[in-house]
Design an enzyme around this catalytic site. Structure first.
Site, PDB file in Angstrom:
ATOM      1  CG  LEU A  71     102.315  54.333  41.332  1.00  0.00           C
ATOM      2  CD1 LEU A  71     102.067  52.941  41.891  1.00  0.00           C
ATOM      3  CD2 LEU A  71     101.045  55.170  41.334  1.00  0.00           C
ATOM      4  CB  CYS A  75     107.973  63.186  46.966  1.00  0.00           C
ATOM      5  SG  CYS A  75     109.283  62.544  48.010  1.00  0.00           S
ATOM      6  CB  CYS A  80     110.991  65.425  49.224  1.00  0.00           C
ATOM      7  SG  CYS A  80     109.234  65.499  49.084  1.00  0.00           S
ATOM      8  CG  HIS A 130     110.652  57.622  39.383  1.00  0.00           C
ATOM      9  ND1 HIS A 130     110.435  58.402  40.485  1.00  0.00           N
ATOM     10  CD2 HIS A 130     111.052  58.469  38.403  1.00  0.00           C
ATOM     11  CE1 HIS A 130     110.695  59.667  40.184  1.00  0.00           C
ATOM     12  NE2 HIS A 130     111.075  59.729  38.930  1.00  0.00           N
ATOM     13  CG  PHE A 496     126.466  61.904  75.536  1.00  0.00           C
ATOM     14  CD1 PHE A 496     125.656  63.025  75.580  1.00  0.00           C
ATOM     15  CD2 PHE A 496     127.820  62.044  75.723  1.00  0.00           C
ATOM     16  CE1 PHE A 496     126.202  64.271  75.826  1.00  0.00           C
ATOM     17  CE2 PHE A 496     128.366  63.294  75.964  1.00  0.00           C
ATOM     18  CZ  PHE A 496     127.555  64.403  76.018  1.00  0.00           C
TER      19      PHE A 496
END
Ligand code: KPC
Length: 518
Positions: A71, A75, A80, A130, A496
């Protein structure tokens, strides 16, 4: 293989996926007892996985089917995840090259990376993601699936797979998109790749690359190839980052990013029309007309197709007769309903933007509607990003767009417009500290666009590193009905040094009754 009653560890899943990939042996995780599903998700990519999980979480029964033995879809397999591996490598390489010979950095001539090695690293490692998708979906999310087997949708209530027939109240189609093929002489030569075939098939080290197209993928992969030491030319019709598929790109940001791409040695040819690819079995050159109509030759041993993707709508149309738009995308409304009752379509199949947030939320939207919650998803506006050797992030209007829309626009930016970037080591931030001290003009650019009358921020833009996270939340804040004002920004608590300086810059101006640029 029936995995329903088995407890399978992540390493075991990795091995199973390895063994089953390329076979026609199904992996079946289906509860006993038959019955009718609330939805069968055809396609187990991001849309199908998130849709089925959401539907399950709402108390429904979902089955996901995918032709791959895992599944998660393209990607983690081709898109990606490798893109981020390559883009992160590109940023590291670029920094080495820009700082070559200083501090601990090697001399320029010593910096080279193997594209093939990185592709191999990805190929070897991708099954772990995966494995996690299979494990999580079964063991944590309790969603049923049949993997490594193609589905056939018989009608909106019947789906067949691996010799089994399943009944359902709804079908959700999420069968994705694929690279648009090149239509020109020579398109069948060896040495032509795209984002998918690169990670599947590359078997040599490219040394001279021509990219066809000006898409996000073209920019991202072109930058990577160049950073690895493979001289790269991008042939694009539109000015780079001014393509139809990218909206709201600010012109100052575009110039900064494209200027730095050129500075790193990439040849960018705008107004180009590729005519043919030539070679003797393998690619040797690309012939393209330039903006003046003159034919030019670009020698290469590697061509990358970055012309964009097209939805896989053929099967959807054949199975169910769903309506398809001019771009080839399945037409779906804001509830992901297609033209056929009880058939939904999600993700890349319904067209642009082909982004993760859209895929996952489409799946979730279909699930909610199927479960009786009339949720609508409008993805016409969204935060966006792309990688060169910088991370570029943006949301909302560009400065030019804001000036068209509002009479009083205030711009807060770093470096300020009036300053020569080479004179100012700012933004001094995450990932750019060495640049700030050694090459100030490379330390990034950020801009916040404000409607001066309402004091609301209407656009955020950033070039640097590490700001993607912030943009997810800035998008949410900006898009609330009440929006977010410069005054509220100035009240926030910054950590910061931060990748984007929007909070502190807002605080410096928020006290003014009449806003001014900074
Ligand atoms: C690492 C990672 O999460 C990428 S794979 C995502 C696939 S899915 O969770 O199905 O959207």
């Amino acid at each position: 293989m029936d995995v329903r009653e088995q407890s399978i560890s992540l390493p075991e899943w990795t091995q199973i996926i390895d063994e089953y990939y390329g076979t026609d042996e199904p992996i079946v995780n289906v509860h006993a007892g038959g019955g009718v599903y609330d939805a069968i998700f055809v396609g187990g990519g991001a849309a199908g996985r998130f849709g089925s999980s959401y539907l399950r979480a709402m108390g429904g029964r979902a089955l996901v089917i995918d032709a791959w033995p895992f599944l998660g879809g393209t990607c983690p397999h081709q898109a990606c995840v490798p893109h981020h591996l390559f883009s992160e490598s590109a940023a590291l390489l670029e920094r080495e090259r820009r700082l070559a010979g200083q501090l601990w950095f090697r001399q320029e001539g010593e910096i080279k990376a193997s594209i093939l090695d990185l592709v191999e690293v990805f190929r070897k490692g991708r099954n772990t993601a995966h494995a996690f998708m299979n494990w999580q979906t079964k063991d944590q999310l309790n969603v049923e699936y049949v993997l490594n087997a193609p589905a056939t949708v018989v009608d909106p209530y019947t789906v067949e797979v691996a010799g089994m027939t399943f009944r359902t109240r709804n079908v959700v189609l999420g069968i994705g998109a694929r690279q648009r093929p090149l239509q020109m002489p020579g398109a069948d030569l060896r040495g032509i790749y795209d984002f998918a075939s690169l990670v599947e098939d590359l078997d040599y080290e490219p040394s001279r690359c021509v990219i066809l197209g000006g898409s996000k993928v073209a920019v991202e992969y072109g930058t990577f190839f160049q950073a690895a030491g493979c001289q790269t030319t991008i042939l694009t019709r539109s000015p780079l980052l001014r393509t139809r598929s990218l909206h709201h790109v600010d012109e100052d940001i575009r110039r900064y990013v494209v200027g730095n791409m050129r500075g790193s040695g990439i040849e960018i040819v705008e107004g180009a029309s590729p005519m043919s690819i030539e070679g003797n079995g393998r690619v040797q050159k690309v012939i393209a007309k330039d903006a003046n109509g003159r034919a030019r030759e670009y020698e290469c041993d590697f061509v990358f197709n970055g012309t964009g993707e097209m939805p896989n709508s053929e099967l959807a149309r054949k199975w169910l007769g769903v309506k398809v738009g001019a771009s080839g995308a399945v037409l779906a409304d804001t509830r992901m309903r297609t033209s056929v009752d009880n058939v939904y379509a999600v993700g890349d199949l319904i067209g642009a933007p082909m982004e993760m947030f859209k895929a996952r939320k489409c799946g979730m939207t279909a699930a909610r509607n199927i479960m009786g919650d009339p949720y609508e998803f409008d993805f016409s506006e969204y935060p966006d990003f792309l990688h060169t050797t910088y991370e570029m992030t943006w949301v909302g209007l560009s400065e030019d767009e804001a000036r068209q829309a509002y009479p009083n626009v205030t711009v807060i930016q770093m470096p300020p417009k009036s300053v020569n970037p080479a004179d100012l080591p700012l933004p001094c931030a995450e990932g750019t500290m060495l640049y700030a001290f050694l090459k100030p003009e490379l330390s990034g650019l950020q801009k916040c666009v404000i409607d001066g009358d309402t004091r609301k921020v209407v656009g955020f833009h950033h070039v640097g590193y590490g700001a993607k996270d912030a943009f997810q939340y800035l998008d949410y804040l900006m898009r609330r009905p009440e929006g977010i004002t410069i005054d509220e920004m100035g009240q926030m608590n910054e950590l910061f040094l931060n990748p984007e300086h929007f909070i502190q810059l807002s605080r410096l101006r928020a006290g003014n009754e009449r806003l001014a640029d900074l």
